[in-house]
Design an enzyme around this catalytic site. Sequence first.
Site, PDB file in Angstrom:
ATOM      1  N   ASP A 315       0.790  -1.085   0.037  1.00 43.86           N
ATOM      2  CA  ASP A 315      -0.015   0.156  -0.064  1.00 43.86           C
ATOM      3  C   ASP A 315       0.829   1.182   0.067  1.00 43.86           C
ATOM      4  O   ASP A 315       2.109   1.218   0.041  1.00 43.86           O
ATOM      5  CB  ASP A 315      -1.007  -0.022   0.932  1.00 43.86           C
ATOM      6  CG  ASP A 315      -2.279   0.854   1.044  1.00 43.86           C
ATOM      7  OD1 ASP A 315      -2.207   1.576   0.024  1.00 43.86           O
ATOM      8  OD2 ASP A 315      -3.029   0.633   1.787  1.00 43.86           O
ATOM      9  N   GLU A 511     -10.215   7.318   4.811  1.00 39.26           N
ATOM     10  CA  GLU A 511      -9.118   6.582   5.439  1.00 39.26           C
ATOM     11  C   GLU A 511      -9.000   7.319   7.073  1.00 39.26           C
ATOM     12  O   GLU A 511     -10.146   7.632   7.583  1.00 39.26           O
ATOM     13  CB  GLU A 511      -7.613   6.863   4.680  1.00 39.26           C
ATOM     14  CG  GLU A 511      -7.737   6.046   3.412  1.00 39.26           C
ATOM     15  CD  GLU A 511      -6.446   5.885   2.894  1.00 39.26           C
ATOM     16  OE1 GLU A 511      -5.464   5.777   3.391  1.00 39.26           O
ATOM     17  OE2 GLU A 511      -6.399   6.020   1.459  1.00 39.26           O
TER      18      GLU A 511
END
Length: 655
Positions: A315, A511
């Site tokens: 990621d 997020e």
Amino acid sequence: MQELINLAGMTRCIVLCLCLLNIAKPAWADNVTWPAATQPPLDTAIEAQIDELLARMTLPEKVGQMVQGEINHLNPATAAEYNLGSVLNGGGSWPQKQPLIGAQAWRELAQAFHDASMSQANGRTPIPILWGTDAVHGHNNLVGATLFPHNIGLGAANNPALMHAIGRITALETAATGIPWTFAPTLAVARDDRWGRTYESYAEDHQIVGRLGAALIDGLQGAGINQPQHIIATAKHFVADGGTTRGQDQGDTRISEATLKTRHASVYYQALAAGAQVVMASFSSWNGEKVHGSSYLLNDVLKQQMGFTGFVLGDWNGHQQVVGCNVTSCPAAINAGIDMMMVPHHWQEFISNTVNAVLAGKISRSRVDDAVRRILRVKLAAGLFDLDFSRLPATVLIGSPAHRAVAREAARQSLVLLKNDAGLLPLKKHQHFLVTGNGAADLSRQTGGWTVTWQGTENPPTHYAGATSIRQGIIDAVEHRGGVVHTNPKITAANRPDLAIVVFGEPPYTEGQGDVSHLHYHKHDPESLALLKQLKATGLPVVAVFLSGRPMVIDKELAIADAFIAAWLPGSEGGAIADALFADAGFNFSGQLAFSWPGTGNTGPVNLEDDVYAPLFPVGYGLRYPGGPSRSADNLKVNLAKLYKPSSACSAANC
Ligand code: BGC
Ligand code: BGC
């Protein structure tokens, strides 16, 4: 005796193999066995091609394949010069940094990247570059794309046929811009709704997550990822991203291996069986160790035991959180099993540091070959070596009425009716409606994060081209039927509607920015509670439509409203709410909670498996209109088939 000797030999061999693979089994791994996942068999022709390519490639060429940079931090020529394996456009990153640039420019940039990567100048080995994007609720970085409800709403709809259709449409719209790969689906099983990514999770129940994720993958990839109207899926974020303590984004999931396997990893078995060939590692940790550095989870569990044959993607700079690493260098993550590193800005230094680490013996050449083999396997299977841009779907398909019809259907099915006192709903159209609240005409609240920009904030109206607000949807539904829509919440004798529809909810976030310390909605937004109270005091019936990325404590709002709809983050097609309010076209509610809904009585996270399970509304809750049609999954399949032509009936140009 002979058996004992064999056993001793085998044990030695296993220990040796584990050492070679650099597998450190953490102390908390408790002898859980992980059966092999079902996956398509390896294609011998492809494996032979990989052997041939590996034999030709230089070390820098191989390492380049293992790195992904960001489109606004490189250009096609530099990407080719460094043999970069992949690019992404991050959330809120568009070609030339221009959100309104148009689909054709995306496609031209994709072609420029591809053509440069296929050049044989200076004797380089041509390998097609792979562009990935976060098409997580439609091709959401692209202005004008069809925007589906975020996953939390799709979990409430809980309809695999619908997921399949969404996958197909997302693939078409993404492929039309020349991008063959999405970082979706998110297979998080969110267990603490304070997490800012709860809305990217289909359900707290892993069975729903696994089933819907697999159906989406199937729709995205079709019968084979080498078809121009399909794209490559990514199962993310491996593993237990939804299990962190306090729902902290990128936090630590502290659970046993058995729970890890059944609750959070079982969904990957379904994803692999559905054909997922890319798995993205999670930013989070398992019992204190970052997944990006966990050789046990990546090398041993995922690759050895489950037998995953595709590649593992890191990621966004996730490697820099691994002990001993920084943003430009991380042999530990590569040795732990990450095959392609997402290094948006510092990809160039990362490549040279990695080449040096190989030369210094910190990463073995066989590890590099294994990573590149996996990456090439996916590129070859996807037909990228022979990619013909003229065969990609046409850009006119983006945001087309047929696609929006499916998004509207998806939004309709995602709505959950929590309260309907005295049968207030459905409404009659020839009335006067006040349609107010901070979400009535706010497309950012309606579409949420991961919409044109990363956070879904700072979007001018032009970024929502083709979208319909909830208020506009109500106007469209009633204005030719004798209805009137008021917008001024000040009720006077001269301005007195028949009832009030209050659309309110969370502002967009993505997020960690969406992490909250508590779920008491009125403390986050006292104005909406005040508005509901004020309207109720005038004696008007009040319908509440709640936009949110998670269930929140709404006892006060719920007590005031006569009817209450949880609408989640429904996407671009606000008309779906009007369909529900007026029971248009045979509508009945079919959405059911896929998350336990907490009330004031709940002090911590509430989940199905709790010893004492006492949510305000349990998983599965959702009211219906009495006497209305009940929609079986089969009916829905038929409806969806009407909206969308199956692949056998369409060629690249017309589907
Ligand atoms: C997110 C991923 C996403 C990636 C690329 C990360 O911050 O965790 O889900 O795919 O960025 O935008
Ligand atoms: C990017 C996102 C990414 C995030 C990670 C942002 O700047 O646009 O794609 O997920 O950073 O922190």
